[in-house]
Design a protein around this motif. Structure first.
Motif, short mmCIF file in Angstrom:
data_model
loop_
_atom_site.label_atom_id
_atom_site.label_comp_id
_atom_site.label_asym_id
_atom_site.label_seq_id
_atom_site.Cartn_x
_atom_site.Cartn_y
_atom_site.Cartn_z
N UNK A 119 0.97 -1.09 -0.23
CA UNK A 119 -0.08 -0.07 -0.09
C UNK A 119 1.01 1.08 0.07
N UNK A 120 0.62 2.36 -0.80
CA UNK A 120 1.65 3.54 -0.81
C UNK A 120 1.21 4.60 0.08
N UNK A 121 1.20 4.03 1.49
CA UNK A 121 0.93 4.61 2.52
C UNK A 121 1.41 4.11 3.79
N UNK A 122 1.95 4.96 4.60
CA UNK A 122 2.24 4.37 5.98
C UNK A 122 1.14 4.38 6.98
N UNK A 123 0.69 3.48 7.22
CA UNK A 123 -0.82 3.18 7.80
C UNK A 123 -0.67 2.23 8.77
N UNK A 124 -0.62 2.33 9.96
CA UNK A 124 -0.53 1.56 10.96
C UNK A 124 -1.82 1.15 11.66
N UNK A 125 -2.14 -0.02 11.34
CA UNK A 125 -3.44 -0.48 11.95
C UNK A 125 -3.52 -1.80 12.72
N UNK A 126 -4.41 -2.07 13.67
CA UNK A 126 -4.52 -3.19 14.26
C UNK A 126 -5.46 -4.12 13.48
N UNK A 127 -5.20 -5.58 13.28
CA UNK A 127 -6.09 -6.38 12.90
C UNK A 127 -6.16 -7.62 13.79
N UNK A 128 -7.41 -8.02 14.19
CA UNK A 128 -7.82 -8.88 15.21
C UNK A 128 -8.30 -9.98 14.53
N UNK A 129 -7.90 -10.91 14.25
CA UNK A 129 -8.38 -12.00 13.39
C UNK A 129 -8.72 -13.40 14.37
N UNK A 130 -9.78 -13.88 14.12
CA UNK A 130 -10.05 -15.01 14.93
C UNK A 130 -10.86 -16.22 14.23
N UNK A 131 -10.61 -17.48 14.74
CA UNK A 131 -10.87 -18.46 14.09
C UNK A 131 -11.70 -19.32 15.19
N UNK A 132 -12.77 -19.86 14.79
CA UNK A 132 -13.50 -20.64 15.77
C UNK A 132 -12.95 -21.84 16.27
N UNK A 133 -12.75 -22.33 17.55
CA UNK A 133 -11.85 -23.16 18.08
C UNK A 133 -12.42 -24.67 17.76
N UNK A 134 -13.46 -25.00 17.03
CA UNK A 134 -13.80 -26.37 16.61
C UNK A 134 -13.10 -26.45 15.38
N UNK A 135 -12.61 -25.48 14.78
CA UNK A 135 -11.92 -25.75 13.42
C UNK A 135 -10.36 -25.93 13.53
N UNK A 136 -9.72 -26.99 12.92
CA UNK A 136 -8.45 -27.21 12.95
C UNK A 136 -7.59 -26.31 12.34
N UNK A 137 -7.49 -25.10 12.60
CA UNK A 137 -6.82 -23.90 12.18
C UNK A 137 -5.78 -23.19 13.08
N UNK A 138 -4.62 -23.47 12.61
CA UNK A 138 -3.53 -22.61 13.20
C UNK A 138 -3.20 -21.67 12.34
N UNK A 139 -3.49 -20.03 12.63
CA UNK A 139 -3.19 -19.09 11.53
C UNK A 139 -2.34 -18.03 12.46
N UNK A 140 -1.53 -17.52 11.23
CA UNK A 140 -0.60 -16.19 11.74
C UNK A 140 -0.86 -15.34 10.83
N UNK A 141 -0.75 -13.76 11.00
CA UNK A 141 -0.68 -12.81 9.98
C UNK A 141 0.10 -13.02 8.67
N UNK A 142 -0.29 -12.98 7.56
CA UNK A 142 0.46 -12.81 6.31
C UNK A 142 1.88 -12.50 6.40
N UNK A 143 2.96 -12.78 5.95
CA UNK A 143 4.13 -12.25 5.93
C UNK A 143 4.49 -11.00 4.99
N UNK A 144 5.18 -10.15 5.57
CA UNK A 144 5.21 -8.76 4.76
C UNK A 144 5.92 -8.94 3.57
N UNK A 145 5.57 -8.17 2.44
CA UNK A 145 5.73 -8.45 1.20
C UNK A 145 6.84 -7.31 0.57
N UNK A 146 6.78 -6.12 1.28
CA UNK A 146 7.59 -4.88 0.85
C UNK A 146 8.05 -4.14 1.73
N UNK A 147 9.39 -3.71 1.58
CA UNK A 147 10.26 -3.03 2.63
C UNK A 147 10.76 -1.70 2.46
#
Length: 413
Positions: free
Chosen positions: A194-222
């Motif tokens: 994104x061509x903008x320095x915009x810091x935001x909090x993302x809160x992501x949840x998955x229901x616990x009955x689902x067999x999902x282990x999630x982490x935020x996607x890796x950064x792509x730009x620097x």
């Protein structure tokens, strides 16, 4: 099989468009602000493919949650997404948090409790993570983790918070039902293209009955990659056709990093941060054009002053802001090569927020800029929603395979 979603606090549709691009089909897009709803409806009338089939609901999320017929969706909805109003936690707000009538986190938890979505995405400002709000932020996370453990009548939020903490740390929780694995992450949008320095909090949840282990996607730009592109190889300037004599001097704070990059001899592995110049490529100068580009009219009156100096062309823009009393100056201005400052047009701001060029922002310049200042960058919303979609689909595939295997074992027995 299509994934389903509902968007709350949708605004002009930034996060909802990101969710749509990730392949979700919306059952409802809820927003109380008339101007933002008119923006979505105007684009529906124009046949914009991302929003054409959205069921737009203009109204208060709290009333909608009470009146909405959730039969057939409870426990089956794939994703609930939304960015509750940020003003109670914004750096530029009054910092009232739970005492602010615009705090919609309780309403968000209520909807999650009722619909039991398989996953949720909640977005808010960086200010939510400040030490001033630490306890209330932790309280929000615990409510999202255990939405069925509701606040009692006459129970303060602090007492409810303590009860949630005791429940989380208890060795035995009985047969308590709905719960989510919650992952909060502070994100800089520039690190995701994104061509903008915009810091935001993302809160992501998955229901616990689902067999999902999630982490935020890796950064792509620097930033490293951008400085390498600009001051080691010079490819950035060549790509934009900027002659050596017209190139600005690198920022003093970047001097040490540039020298280290020159010494490494290898380019960074990530892509370069996208700059204002990158984002505005192909747009005519609004002071000279005939106004044939959507939302691209020049707005006079910009002026720089200490603390409000605008965004340089060759870095990502400063965070676009909505403002309680109109458009803030420095954050929504660009600095031209001559050193002169001017306001970004609505179309330029939409580019900085990665909205499609064919998407119209409804209302006056001030109103359209307010909508954009409150929005989630479409590209960032897509990154998060695509990752959520991938994990949901992979969980479905595993379940399908397991069901196919079970009859075979039963027959063999």
């Amino acid at each position: 099989m299509s994934l389903t979603s509902i968007e709350l606090f949708a605004g002009a549709g930034g996060l909802a468009m990101g969710v749509a691009l990730a392949g979700f089909r919306s059952h409802a897009v809820v927003e109380w602000d008339k101007w933002a709803c008119d923006t979505v409806r105007q684009n529906q009338e124009r046949g914009h493919p991302l929003v054409r089939d959205w069921p737009v609901v203009e109204g208060d999320v709290r009333n909608w949650a009470r009146d909405f017929d959730a039969s057939g969706l409870e426990g089956k909805l794939d994703l609930l997404a939304g960015g509750p109003p940020c003003q109670p936690f914004s750096m530029g707000g009054k910092h009232k948090a739970h005492q602010d009538g615009r705090d919609m986190f309780p309403a968000t938890v209520d909807v999650i409790r009722r619909l039991r979505p398989r996953a949720f995405i909640v977005e808010n400002v960086k200010g939510l993570t400040r030490s001033t709000f630490h306890n209330y932020y932790q309280y929000i996370l615990l409510q999202l983790e255990f939405p069925e453990l509701t606040r009692l009548v006459d129970e303060s939020w602090a007492d409810h918070h303590q009860r949630l903490q005791r429940f989380k740390t208890a060795k035995r929780r009985g047969g308590f039902g709905l719960a989510y694995n919650v992952v909060p992450t502070l994100v800089n949008a520039a690190n995701y293209g994104v061509p903008q320095r915009r810091e935001r909090v993302f809160i992501v949840g998955f229901r616990r009955d689902l067999p999902i282990q999630w982490s935020f996607p890796r950064e792509t730009h620097s930033l490293d990659a951008l400085l390498h592109d600009q001051w080691v190889t010079g490819e950035y300037w060549e790509r934009h056709g900027v002659a050596k004599r017209a190139r600005p001097q690198p920022h003093k704070s970047h001097a040490g990093l540039i020298e280290r990059l020159k010494g490494l001899g290898l380019p960074p592995t990530r892509a370069p941060w996208r700059t204002v110049r990158d984002a505005l490529l192909g747009l005519p100068d609004p002071q000279r054009s005939e106004g044939d580009v959507l939302n691209h009219q020049f707005q006079a009156g910009a002026r720089a002053y200490p603390g409000h100096t605008g965004s340089p062309l060759d870095l990502p823009a400063k965070t676009l802001k909505a403002g309680d009393h109109g458009v803030p100056g420095g954050e929504n201005m660009m600095v031209k090569p001559t050193g002169e400052a001017r306001y970004f047009t609505v179309r330029e701001s939409a580019r900085l927020q990665t909205f499609p060029d064919g998407y119209v922002l409804h209302g006056s310049w001030t109103e359209a800029m307010r909508q954009l200042g409150n929005a989630v960058p479409v590209a960032l919303g897509r990154v998060v929603a695509c990752s959520v979609a991938q994990h949901l689909l992979e969980a479905d595939l595993r379940e399908t395979r397991e069901r196919a295997i079970q009859p075979s074992f039963a027959h063999a027995a």
